[in-house]
Write an enzyme that holds these catalytic residues in place. Structure first.
Site, short mmCIF file in Angstrom:
data_model
loop_
_atom_site.label_atom_id
_atom_site.label_comp_id
_atom_site.label_asym_id
_atom_site.label_seq_id
_atom_site.Cartn_x
_atom_site.Cartn_y
_atom_site.Cartn_z
CB CYS A 4 32.62 16.49 44.57
SG CYS A 4 32.35 15.27 45.86
NE ARG A 5 27.53 16.36 40.65
CZ ARG A 5 27.39 15.35 39.78
NH1 ARG A 5 27.15 14.14 40.24
NH2 ARG A 5 27.51 15.56 38.49
#
Lengths: 218, 218
Positions: free
Chosen positions: B178-179
């Site tokens: 993800c981030r």
DNA sequence: TAAACATTCAATATAATTATTGAATGTTTG
DNA sequence: CAAACATTCAATAATTATATTGAATGTTTA
């Protein structure tokens, strides 16, 4: 399960430690050598109590640690990567903040020389050292040199450089370095030595950046 | 000849920009994709005027810039090295600040799973991608995926992952990302998919770190 | 051109940071 | 053990940072 914001806030506390000019200078000095509170205060020209306060903030941020030796408390960087953080921050700032770029270049342009002298990059310095085609001068104070310096460097503290001129060679290129990009010793050395007829340039980085890059030191 | 302290002070202004948790989150979001003020405000869950104020401070610090598109003002990172600065800072902080380390690990240990699941390092992920032995899931929101993602990654936003289970393979290892290290989407994905019987681990970094390392993106 | 929208500005109250001062603590030395 | 020394602590005043509110600006759309 903890909150993400709490982690970012904790990280911001460390970032905050880098958000003060005096603390950055203190970190810069500790990147040269471990120092007592009193020695730092003298080096950065601030009251001891003030320096102590900054050091404790840096300690809470995990950037420095301390140990007592006799009646002195000696501080040191906890992590060499801190030098890299500041170095990267410096590069970003000089690229994108007009103010920083202008002030930085202003360090090396004065009444005497309208532009900066030739600088030597890390790659050029490495090549010069390998070919033994240069004399490398460390113009930092002796105790910083003693704590660690570039291979084959000769210590010629800026304060006493003027008295050492007759010991310097005129038939070989000289390269001077000091604490880092914002240290003016090496520039002053180049100014003096150029005037006296030596072939001399300055290495654009300093001891901490060299060390942080994993290059050999003595 | 300018003063050295002035340069350090100017640099500290940039450091100060990293000294606030909300601003670090804003920078983290901008590392995923360019965003309007309003989009950032929604993403970080803060009032628009407050976000605008932070963005202007970040702009003065040279870390972001802005351009108007229609009636929106879109912000972006000026320099990819900013991601590296924060990443290095994070590593130093997690190594030396007990608080940061604890809060960070707390993100991935909850009532359901007492310890973090297996994580995949960058080297392992690279090997898996090269051998085509894994399915790579990007569990960020669609617009972040669209703005850039890892090679061959499939977008499966965390919000809609539960409805996509029948499209996922059971005969191959899955890796979710993800981030970044403090984003919990990939962890939640692993939690859900593990429960459903898939073989899945999470990549310990995120899109911005991958990109900042100079690795290929789509 | 008026309404709707996105962003910025300005003013304010609260909180945090900073430098300074002098006292307090802990260590060594005579 | 007292004096000297190095550092830290505590209290203060001045400055700066932060979040909030509502108004102002500039752009698009009806």
């Amino acid at each position: 399960m903890g909150s993400q914001q709490a982690v970012w806030d904790a990280l911001a506390q460390v970032g905050k430690a880098l958000g003060n000019g005096h603390r950055l200078v203190i970190l810069d000095r500790l990147a040269q050598s471990d120092l007592s509170v009193d020695a730092i205060a003298q080096s950065v020209n601030l009251p001891v109590a003030n320096v102590s306060q900054h050091l404790q903030l840096l300690r809470r941020a995990g950037l420095v640690n301390a140990s007592r030796h006799g009646k002195q408390v000696v501080y040191r960087l906890t992590d060499n990567r801190t030098v890299s953080v500041i170095e990267l921050l410096r590069q970003v700032a000089e690229t994108h903040v007009a103010d920083v770029a202008k002030l930085a270049s202003g360090l090396f342009t004065d009444e005497h020389a309208k532009t900066d002298f030739d600088v030597v990059s890390r790659a050029e310095l490495l090549a010069g050292l390998q070919q033994q085609s240069i004399l490398l001068l460390d113009v930092r104070p002796a105790h910083e040199f003693d704590h660690g310096h570039l291979p084959n460097a000769v210590n010629a503290p800026m304060a006493s450089l003027a008295t050492m001129l007759d010991q310097l060679p005129t038939d070989i290129d000289i390269v001077a370095y000091c604490r880092g990009p914002y240290c003016v010793f090496s520039h002053q050395a180049v100014l003096l030595l150029t005037e006296k007829g030596f072939r001399v340039r300055r290495y654009e980085e300093g001891f901490p950046q060299w060390k942080a890059a994993g290059l050999p030191i003595e």
